[in-house]
Each structure stands twice: as structure tokens, then as C-alpha cells.
Design a protein around this motif. Sequence first.
Motif, PDB file in Angstrom:
ATOM      1  N   THR A   1     -31.149  37.173  61.341  1.00  0.00           N
ATOM      2  CA  THR A   1     -30.373  37.801  62.409  1.00  0.00           C
ATOM      3  C   THR A   1     -28.946  38.072  61.957  1.00  0.00           C
ATOM      4  OG1 THR A   1     -31.722  36.631  64.037  1.00  0.00           O
ATOM      5  CG2 THR A   1     -29.657  37.556  64.813  1.00  0.00           C
ATOM      6  N   LEU A   2     -28.346  37.122  61.270  1.00  0.00           N
ATOM      7  CA  LEU A   2     -26.973  37.301  60.794  1.00  0.00           C
ATOM      8  C   LEU A   2     -26.891  38.412  59.750  1.00  0.00           C
ATOM      9  CD1 LEU A   2     -25.902  33.550  60.534  1.00  0.00           C
ATOM     10  CD2 LEU A   2     -25.159  35.204  62.245  1.00  0.00           C
ATOM     11  N   ASN A   3     -27.890  38.489  58.880  1.00  0.00           N
ATOM     12  CA  ASN A   3     -27.910  39.575  57.897  1.00  0.00           C
ATOM     13  C   ASN A   3     -28.023  40.930  58.583  1.00  0.00           C
ATOM     14  OD1 ASN A   3     -27.760  37.668  55.890  1.00  0.00           O
ATOM     15  ND2 ASN A   3     -29.922  37.789  55.311  1.00  0.00           N
ATOM     16  N   HIS A   4     -28.821  40.986  59.642  1.00  0.00           N
ATOM     17  CA  HIS A   4     -28.955  42.228  60.398  1.00  0.00           C
ATOM     18  C   HIS A   4     -27.615  42.615  61.017  1.00  0.00           C
ATOM     19  CE1 HIS A   4     -31.181  45.294  62.604  1.00  0.00           C
ATOM     20  NE2 HIS A   4     -30.508  44.942  63.697  1.00  0.00           N
ATOM     21  N   LEU A   5     -26.898  41.612  61.524  1.00  0.00           N
ATOM     22  CA  LEU A   5     -25.586  41.884  62.112  1.00  0.00           C
ATOM     23  C   LEU A   5     -24.587  42.351  61.046  1.00  0.00           C
ATOM     24  CD1 LEU A   5     -23.762  41.851  64.560  1.00  0.00           C
ATOM     25  CD2 LEU A   5     -23.431  39.395  64.248  1.00  0.00           C
ATOM     26  N   LEU A   6     -24.616  41.730  59.863  1.00  0.00           N
ATOM     27  CA  LEU A   6     -23.736  42.153  58.769  1.00  0.00           C
ATOM     28  C   LEU A   6     -24.025  43.600  58.373  1.00  0.00           C
ATOM     29  CD1 LEU A   6     -23.826  39.001  56.444  1.00  0.00           C
ATOM     30  CD2 LEU A   6     -21.816  39.872  57.641  1.00  0.00           C
ATOM     31  N   ASN A   7     -25.290  43.938  58.275  1.00  0.00           N
ATOM     32  CA  ASN A   7     -25.676  45.288  57.891  1.00  0.00           C
ATOM     33  C   ASN A   7     -25.228  46.314  58.925  1.00  0.00           C
ATOM     34  OD1 ASN A   7     -26.985  47.140  56.115  1.00  0.00           O
ATOM     35  ND2 ASN A   7     -28.721  47.212  57.529  1.00  0.00           N
ATOM     36  N   PHE A   8     -25.342  45.922  60.204  1.00  0.00           N
ATOM     37  CA  PHE A   8     -24.912  46.840  61.258  1.00  0.00           C
ATOM     38  C   PHE A   8     -23.414  47.108  61.186  1.00  0.00           C
ATOM     39  CE2 PHE A   8     -22.873  46.837  65.473  1.00  0.00           C
ATOM     40  CZ  PHE A   8     -23.214  48.127  65.873  1.00  0.00           C
ATOM     41  N   LEU A   9     -22.616  46.061  60.991  1.00  0.00           N
ATOM     42  CA  LEU A   9     -21.172  46.237  60.902  1.00  0.00           C
ATOM     43  C   LEU A   9     -20.788  47.064  59.685  1.00  0.00           C
ATOM     44  CD1 LEU A   9     -20.050  42.625  61.883  1.00  0.00           C
ATOM     45  CD2 LEU A   9     -19.871  44.674  63.290  1.00  0.00           C
ATOM     46  N   GLY A  10     -21.497  46.856  58.592  1.00  0.00           N
ATOM     47  CA  GLY A  10     -21.219  47.645  57.391  1.00  0.00           C
ATOM     48  C   GLY A  10     -21.517  49.117  57.595  1.00  0.00           C
ATOM     49  N   LYS A  11     -22.644  49.415  58.248  1.00  0.00           N
ATOM     50  CA  LYS A  11     -22.999  50.808  58.494  1.00  0.00           C
ATOM     51  C   LYS A  11     -22.013  51.490  59.435  1.00  0.00           C
ATOM     52  CE  LYS A  11     -27.988  50.616  57.689  1.00  0.00           C
ATOM     53  NZ  LYS A  11     -29.321  50.797  58.302  1.00  0.00           N
ATOM     54  N   CYS A  12     -21.444  50.703  60.361  1.00  0.00           N
ATOM     55  CA  CYS A  12     -20.467  51.257  61.299  1.00  0.00           C
ATOM     56  C   CYS A  12     -19.087  51.404  60.650  1.00  0.00           C
ATOM     57  CB  CYS A  12     -20.363  50.389  62.538  1.00  0.00           C
ATOM     58  SG  CYS A  12     -21.852  50.385  63.544  1.00  0.00           S
ATOM     59  N   GLY A  13     -18.936  50.987  59.392  1.00  0.00           N
ATOM     60  CA  GLY A  13     -17.646  51.080  58.713  1.00  0.00           C
ATOM     61  C   GLY A  13     -16.682  49.982  59.098  1.00  0.00           C
ATOM     62  N   LYS A  14     -17.169  48.927  59.791  1.00  0.00           N
ATOM     63  CA  LYS A  14     -16.314  47.813  60.196  1.00  0.00           C
ATOM     64  C   LYS A  14     -16.369  46.740  59.118  1.00  0.00           C
ATOM     65  CE  LYS A  14     -15.300  49.875  63.959  1.00  0.00           C
ATOM     66  NZ  LYS A  14     -13.931  50.419  64.131  1.00  0.00           N
ATOM     67  N   THR A  15     -15.743  47.083  57.964  1.00  0.00           N
ATOM     68  CA  THR A  15     -15.799  46.171  56.823  1.00  0.00           C
ATOM     69  C   THR A  15     -15.071  44.873  57.110  1.00  0.00           C
ATOM     70  OG1 THR A  15     -15.794  48.141  55.415  1.00  0.00           O
ATOM     71  CG2 THR A  15     -15.417  46.022  54.344  1.00  0.00           C
ATOM     72  N   GLU A  16     -13.927  44.962  57.782  1.00  0.00           N
ATOM     73  CA  GLU A  16     -13.168  43.744  58.074  1.00  0.00           C
ATOM     74  C   GLU A  16     -13.959  42.821  59.005  1.00  0.00           C
ATOM     75  OE1 GLU A  16      -9.372  44.784  59.576  1.00  0.00           O
ATOM     76  OE2 GLU A  16      -8.703  45.784  57.742  1.00  0.00           O
ATOM     77  N   SER A  17     -14.602  43.388  60.008  1.00  0.00           N
ATOM     78  CA  SER A  17     -15.437  42.574  60.911  1.00  0.00           C
ATOM     79  C   SER A  17     -16.603  41.977  60.165  1.00  0.00           C
ATOM     80  CB  SER A  17     -15.933  43.434  62.087  1.00  0.00           C
ATOM     81  OG  SER A  17     -14.853  43.923  62.846  1.00  0.00           O
ATOM     82  N   MET A  18     -17.171  42.759  59.218  1.00  0.00           N
ATOM     83  CA  MET A  18     -18.279  42.257  58.417  1.00  0.00           C
ATOM     84  C   MET A  18     -17.846  41.063  57.573  1.00  0.00           C
ATOM     85  SD  MET A  18     -20.508  44.291  55.539  1.00  0.00           S
ATOM     86  CE  MET A  18     -19.095  44.366  54.434  1.00  0.00           C
ATOM     87  N   MET A  19     -16.673  41.185  56.913  1.00  0.00           N
ATOM     88  CA  MET A  19     -16.181  40.086  56.103  1.00  0.00           C
ATOM     89  C   MET A  19     -15.812  38.876  56.963  1.00  0.00           C
ATOM     90  SD  MET A  19     -16.602  41.130  53.105  1.00  0.00           S
ATOM     91  CE  MET A  19     -15.909  39.652  52.370  1.00  0.00           C
TER      92      MET A  19
END
Length: 819
Positions: A720-738
Motif C-alpha cells: 500500500t505504501l509503495n502504491h502511495l509513493l508511486n502515485f505521488l511520483g506520478k503527480c509530480g509531488k516529489t517532495e511529498s513522495m520523499m
Amino acid sequence: MSSAPAPPPPPPSPNPDAPAPPPRVVRAPPQRRAPGPRPWAERRPAVSVDLDRGRCVARAEVDGVRAASLPARHRLRVEGTRWQRDWKVSEAAARVLALPRDDARAVDAVLNCWAGRLARRNFPLLIREITISGSLKHAVHVFRWMKNQENYRARTDIYGMMIRLHARHNQVDQARGLFFEMQEWRCKPDADTYNSLIHVHARAGQWRWAINIMENMQRAAIPPNRITYNNVINACGAAGNWKKALELCKKMTENGVGPDLVTHNIILSAFKNGAQYSKAMAYFEIMKSSNVAPDTFTLNIVIHCLVKAEQYGEAIELFNSMREKRTICPPDVVTYTSIMYSYSVCGQAENCKAVFDMMVAEGVRPNIVSYNALLGAYASHGAHKEALETFKLLKQNGLRPDIVSYTSLLNAYGRSAQPEKAREVFKEMKKNACKPNKVSYNALIDAYGSAGMLKEAISLLHEMEKDGIQPDVVSISTLLTACGRCTQPTKVDTILAAAISRGIELNTVAYNSGIGSYLSLGDYEKALELYTSMRASNMKPDSVTYNILISGSCKVGRYAESLKFFEDMMVLKIHLTKEVYSSVICSYVKQGKLTEAEYTFSSMKESGCFPDVLTYTAMIKAYSDDGSWRQAWDLFKEMESNDVQPDAISCSSLMEALNKGGQPERVLQLMELMKQKEIPLNQKAYFEIIASCSMLREWKIASEIIEHLDSSLSTISVGTLNHLLNFLGKCGKTESMMKLFYKMVTSCSTVGLSTYTVLLRNLLIVGKWRKYIEVLQWMEDAGVRPTLYMYQSVLPYIWRDNGMDYVILMQEKISMTLL
């Protein structure tokens, strides 16, 4: 010819000198004494004041026949010696009562010095004073001394007082012996004597003896009065023989002795003792239609029956009416305790405490039963802090905790997973001379078993036997359930063998515990063997048995067998509960049989068995697997309209159905509903919400979710967390992803190669190759070896920005990876 008789001589002439005859004395008829005791037999109040010690003592004095009123021959005996004391009857009784109870010689010595012993009329007065004090042994010694006196004559009133005193002390055989003895002395028992004898047999539960005595009373031409009938009816009612009690009440009316309020209360108590709660409520309605005004005792019985019949609303209404009419039937401590018990049974500890506070505020002092009801309410929820406070309050108010108090506190610690604290309460119980019983031991066994400490639970079984308390079927059931929790299948066989060796016959609950433990451990064959043994021993299975078998068979993948158990249940005509329906629906759902699941669900509602959240969740899951999001959504709305509160599992199942049906907007609506109802998000809900945000490109909602993940991050799966990381990355929210990645590392979540792969891929998409190389270094520091592809993927980005130093570094890493 005969001559006529001579006339009588004339009266002599009065002599004036002769003395006049004495006047005729006319005596008045003797006046009858007013009815009632003679003055010397009356009990008069007296008060003595000791000013030096500051004491004031109130007492009753009886003069009796004193030395001056004795016959001359006895009076001379008394006056001729200085050893005889002219005491009042009350003084002689006080001196006897001051002696040790077992010292018969001292009693004889005191009474032999009493001048009043020579007057036979003092004997019933002396016995009356002794029996009023309630001292049975002193009365027996005095009665024995009295029968040894020369001037003693057996009297009905003396025997009657002795029989009543033995009845007060529940001395049934002695009272019956006195009854037979008085008849040998030609003393005819009166109605009071018969009533006393019937009463003592009623208190001892010997209702057949009570009926026989009443029949002897009728044969002796003494008509039974209302007290007689009430005592006999009470004897039958106390033994739970409500049919005989009703028969005697009818006979009482036929004999012209009408029942009073006491009789009605006894009949209601008979229904209560015989567990005939519906009959008790019907009798109460008849009683009200007969214009018999109930009292507090009557209404307490009715409230008790309503609570036992699970009609809690009616019980509370009756309680409120008693409070409104407190001048007629004020609620007492029994009333409040019954209402507290009803809330305790319903699991409403707060309402139970509110009634307790109301009782104290209205000036009704709680007794030990009231405190135990409150302790039981807290114990059922495992609220050990509140239970301990109540336990301390009990002792502060001068009450001594009993076995129920200690066991309730022990249960509170056991249900809050604190077996060591429960053991401390157990030790304190023994220390305070409160001997544990079977319930106490079983509660401690359950405390250890619930905490997974099976070894300590089994050792308690041996400790129990050392203390002289034989284990019962509840002890075995508790241990069998603990085996399932501790995942130790061999111990189940050992405990069953221990039950057989001790001669303990398993009941339905014990069999259910054993079958459930085997199925929870995945041993279907052993569970089936125990079920077969249950049927062979003529122990009838119940709905709980079949629910365990159906649900357990589904867990081990035996779906066909689970439906076979359901068919057996239908053949035996065992009542179908909502748990059974839910298990059957789950079985159909896991087999993909949606039509059969819908039919079972409809049959459940038609039978009047209302579905609960588990049943609705099973059906929502079925519709989700079938891709029918509309039916799942409608079913969820039906659940809300039926006041069935959804939980996290039902909501997440619906979210899955909505995402499969392409309804991500409804998923976010459902998320808001969960926030309003304060339903916590589970792992599956997080996954579905992120999936819906990904479809809708709602990065803002996803970022808000990340902000609230700190407390529950460790409970969410890595996928689930990996899915959330991937979603943030696709949305261009790199800072939120990190930021989410840092939270994963600090929360001790398992960060593996899959997580780093998602993170690195999204960093390259936005061209942050320097951060990419830094993450590669983190991987190596964490012991996760990067793949060759990870090193090769970053090289084009480095060459584009002329980062030759990093190119050399990556080439070295690639060379080391190829070795």
C-alpha cells in the motif's frame, strides 16, 4: 264431731328494752378484672442513667411474682436463708444472659438462688424474656432447668415460644422434636405453634413437611389462617415449585381465606424462583386488574423478571414510574441494583455507573450486591482502572469485599490482558480469608489463557485440586479455548484426556471450545472427530456448534463440508442465528455462488433475523467480486437505514467495489462519511483511497492522508505504501513522495528493493538524478543491493548535465556489480 284447729298465737309484743337485730349486709358482686396481662406480668419500659460514665440504658422490666406474694410455706423457705434472692423476672433473665452460653451449671446455680422459681407463674415470663433476647443456648439451658423443678407444669405458651425461637435459628429438627414433646405432655398446639413450625420448615425449603403439618393442623380442628397459607405457599415458592404454590393459593380462596398483598408477593417470588418470568408478568397484570395496590417488594420482583426476560426497556419504564411515585412505592437498594444489573448485562457500564450515582444522591445506601453489579459491568469491558476505584470505594464505605467482588476485579484485569495483576488480586483474596471458589479459579485460568500463557493456566488446574476444589466443565472449556489462542494442538488432546480421567462430562460449551480450537489450528479431521464424539454421547449441538463448524470449514477451504453442516442443522431444526447466516453467506461468496448468497440473505430477513454488520459486509464483498458496484452501494445504504453501524471492513469492501466499477468519486464520499462517523481507516481503505486519488489526480487529498499517517504507518502494508509513493511520483509531488519515504524509514517499516525501485523510478522521471544517486547510497547503507539496471538507468541523465565525476562513480559501481 271434730273441732276446728286453734288459731296461731299472736306475735309477742315488742320489748322496748331488747337490743335491735344487726343490720343486714348486702355484698356487692365481685368486679371482673379487665382483660390483659396482670400488672406483675407486664413488660414496662425503664431507663437507667449513669452520670459518672455518661451512659443511658433503656430496657424492659418484668416484676413477676415476688417473694412477698409466694405461699406461706415457700415464703418461709425464702426468708429463712440468706442465699435466696428476691429478683424480678427481668433481673433473673439478665443474670442468665450474662453467663457463658455453654455453661449449663452456671445457669442452674443462678436460677437456684432465685426466689421466684417457687412460683410457677414466673416460668413463662422467664422463657419469654430469654427468647426475646434471641439466645438459643441460654433458652435451652433454662428450659431444661425448668423441667427439673418440682412445681413445673407443661404449658402450651412455653412450648410455643421455644418452637418459635428454634424457628428463628433454623433448627428444624429441634423445633419438630419440641412439637412432638408438647403433645406427649398433653399440651394442645394452637394456631401460632403450627404457624411457627410451618415457618421453620418453609425457611429450610422442606415444603412437603410444611404441607403435612398444615394437614395435621386441619385434622386437629384448627382452621389454617392467612399466615398459615402464606407460610406454606412461601415454602413451595422458595423451592421453585410454582405449580404447587398456585394450587395452594386456589385452595386458600376456596376455604374462604382470601389472599392479601403478602400472598401475591409470595406467588410472584415463586414464579421468579422457578424462572417463569412471563407468568410472573401475566400474574402481575391480573393483580393490577384486581385493584391490589403493589408495594416496593412487588415491583422489585417484576423488574427482576423483566430484566431476566431481556425486556430492559419495560424494566426501566417501571423504575422511572417508581421514582415519580416515590411516596407510594419508593425504589430501594434492590430496585436500583436490579436496574444496574440490566445495564451491566447489556454492556452499558456508563449507564450502570449513572444509576449507582443516582442511588447515592437520593440517599439510598448501596450494599455489597450494588457494588458487585458495578464491578461486573466494568469487568465485562476490561475496565480495570474503574473496577479498582469501585473496589476501593467499597472498602472505604465500611463494606467487606466478598468472593464476587474479588472475582469481578480479577476478571477486569484478565480481560485487559493483565494476568499478573489478576494473580495479585487472587493472592489478596486468600490473604483476607476469602476462600476462592471454582468461579475465581476459572476466571484466573481465563486470564492466563487469554494472554497466551497456557502453561500457567494448566498449572492452576493442579493448584485448584490441591485446595480441595475439583475442576468442573467450565475449567475444561476455558483451557480448551486457551489452546486455540496459543496454537498448541497437542494440548487440546491432553486437556480432553484430563477431563475424562477426572470424570468430567463435557457439555455443549466444552465441545464447542474443543472443536473451535481444532479448527483455529487448521486441524479439520480432529474437529470432525470431536463433533462425531459429541453426537455419539447424545450431547445435542446448538447453533454455536454449527456456526463454529461452518465458519471453521470455510477457513480451511472445506466449502462443501460447510454447506453439509448447514443442511444437518436444518434437519435437526436448530434455530438459525445471524452468525450462522453470515457464515453460510461467506461460504457461498468464497465459492463465487452469488445467487445462493442472495437467496440466503433474503431468507434471513424473511425469518425475522436482522442482518448485522458481518452479514452486510459478506454481501458487499460478494457484489464486489462480481463487479456489481451498484448493488453493493444500495446494500450499504440499506445497512445505514436499518441503523447498522458500518465498520472499517465493510467500508473498505465497498471502496474496492466502487473502484472496480470506475466510481472513484464515491470512494472519496465514503472516506468523508468514515471521518464523520469516526471510523478508523484500515490498510485496505488506504489502498483504495490512494487508487481513487490516482484515478482523479487528487494529489491534495493524498497529501492530507500522508500528514495523518504517522500514528498508523506501521500497520499499513509495504504494498500500500509503495502504491502511495508511486502515485505521488506520478503527480509530480516529489517532495511529498520523499517525505513519505522518510516517515517509512523512521517508523521502522520494512523498506526493501520494491520500495527503492518505486522511489528511484519517479526521481528519474522528474530528472533529479543527484537525489537518485543519494538514494542509491542509502540502499547500500541499509544493506539493500542495487541492481545493475538501477546503475545503468541514471547514466544518460548524468552525461546530459556533464557530471563526469558521477559517471566515473557509476561505472565503478557497474563494474563491481558485474564481478
